[in-house]
Scaffold this active site. Structure first.
Site, short mmCIF file in Angstrom:
data_model
loop_
_atom_site.label_atom_id
_atom_site.label_comp_id
_atom_site.label_asym_id
_atom_site.label_seq_id
_atom_site.Cartn_x
_atom_site.Cartn_y
_atom_site.Cartn_z
N ILE A 17 47.21 100.98 81.33
CA ILE A 17 46.70 99.63 81.51
C ILE A 17 47.57 98.61 80.78
CG2 ILE A 17 44.76 98.09 81.02
CD1 ILE A 17 42.89 100.48 81.40
N ASP A 39 53.94 103.76 69.89
CA ASP A 39 55.10 104.40 70.52
C ASP A 39 56.20 103.35 70.66
OD1 ASP A 39 56.99 105.59 72.14
OD2 ASP A 39 55.64 105.96 73.83
N ASP A 58 50.41 99.91 64.66
CA ASP A 58 49.44 100.98 64.53
C ASP A 58 48.08 100.32 64.42
OD1 ASP A 58 47.78 103.09 63.93
OD2 ASP A 58 48.78 103.63 62.04
N VAL A 59 47.31 100.32 65.51
CA VAL A 59 46.04 99.58 65.50
C VAL A 59 44.98 100.25 64.64
CG1 VAL A 59 46.50 98.54 67.75
CG2 VAL A 59 45.13 100.65 67.61
N ASN A 85 44.22 96.21 73.74
CA ASN A 85 44.10 97.24 74.77
C ASN A 85 44.21 98.67 74.25
OD1 ASN A 85 44.46 98.34 77.68
ND2 ASN A 85 46.37 98.90 76.68
N SER A 136 35.49 100.09 78.16
CA SER A 136 35.39 101.12 79.19
C SER A 136 34.01 101.00 79.83
CB SER A 136 35.54 102.51 78.56
OG SER A 136 35.17 103.53 79.47
N TYR A 149 33.86 108.88 72.19
CA TYR A 149 34.36 107.85 73.10
C TYR A 149 33.23 106.94 73.56
CZ TYR A 149 37.17 105.81 76.87
OH TYR A 149 37.84 104.95 77.69
N LYS A 153 33.08 102.97 72.42
CA LYS A 153 33.23 101.96 73.46
C LYS A 153 31.98 101.08 73.56
CE LYS A 153 37.44 102.80 74.72
NZ LYS A 153 38.51 101.81 74.45
N VAL A 182 41.39 105.10 85.08
CA VAL A 182 42.61 104.40 85.48
C VAL A 182 43.77 105.37 85.24
CG1 VAL A 182 44.10 102.42 85.06
CG2 VAL A 182 41.60 102.20 84.80
#
Length: 255
Positions: A17, A39, A58-59, A85, A136, A149, A153, A182
């Site tokens: 995304i 990354d 690095d969130v 995101n 999500s 998760y 979320k 996605v």
């Protein structure tokens, strides 16, 4: 919001995304598209493809998020749109270890808190801005087989709601993206799983839905339209919805 000539930050921009969003904003004429990711090589590839600017972030670290915002604001341009995101998926239930719970909590929830903490005051001072949070459909419904998760979320949606309630009438636009599956690294190998029950969207489709929602100052972004019906069924009869989710769980566990 006018995307042309704007400064936009996208975290998780190396793939999925995030990459789709970065591509879309560049195509719309944004002056600066900041492609941020843990990354670094992936962020650099996305930036090179669109003429953007790569940054490493690095969130899971407030300091890293603060440094990203500070660098962009002081060295590039004021941030018009921040796309929070980046996120991770952790499968499992009661057996998931505490450190795994803490990691997904930091990435999927606290990263949004830290972003707002260091960006919203700046946006308020100059009269506006927009934050797009990637949550999500699991944040509106839940996620079979992935308690961390589903829980994180839900919290991400709740925080986005709080931001909109608190600052939405002060020039701060808030949108929350709640897709089902996605095509991305996160969903690789899950094409026939419960996550893909209503189809696997391409990142480009999701980016288009986000742009349309932001342009119209709409809070909820639902690239899979069926999610709205699921939400309505959930609130209309919670017990019946839970029974239905149990049946869905059984269907995929049997498969």
């Amino acid at each position: 919001m006018n995307f042309k000539d704007s400064c936009i930050v996208v975290t998780g921009a190396a793939s999925g995304i995030g990459k789709g969003l970065a591509n879309k904003f560049a195509a719309l004429g944004a002056s600066h598209v900041i492609c941020a990711d843990i990354d670094a090589d992936g962020a650099a590839r996305t930036a090179a493809e669109i003429g953007g600017i790569a940054k490493t972030v690095d969130v899971a670290s407030e300091d890293s998020i603060q440094a990203l915002i500070e660098t962009v604001e002081t060295q590039i341009a004021p941030i018009d749109l921040f796309c929070a995101n980046a996120g991770i998926l952790t499968l499992g239930g009661l057996e998931v270890e505490n450190d795994a719970w803490q990691r997904i909590w930091d990435i999927n929830v606290m990263s949004h808190v830290w972003t707002a903490r260091h960006l919203v005051p700046r946006m308020l001072e100059r009269g506006g801005g927009h934050i797009l949070t990637t949550a999500s459909a699991a944040g509106l419904l839940n996620q079979i087989g992935a308690a961390p998760y589903g829980v994180t979320k839900h919290a991400a949606v709740g925080f986005a709601e709080w931001l909109a309630i608190t600052y939405g009438d002060q020039g701060i636009g808030v949108s929350v993206l709640c897709p089902q599956a996605v095509r991305s690294e996160m969903t690789r190998g899950m094409e026939n799983s419960v996550a893909s029950v209503d189809g696997l969207l391409e990142p480009e489709d999701v980016a288009n839905a986000c742009v349309e929602a932001i342009e119209n100052q709409r809070f909820l972004v639902l690239p899979h339209p069926k999610v709205m019906g699921y939400m309505q069924a959930k609130t209309a009869n919670y017990d019946r919805w839970i029974t239905g989710m149990q049946k869905l769980r059984d269907r995929f566990e049997a498969g």
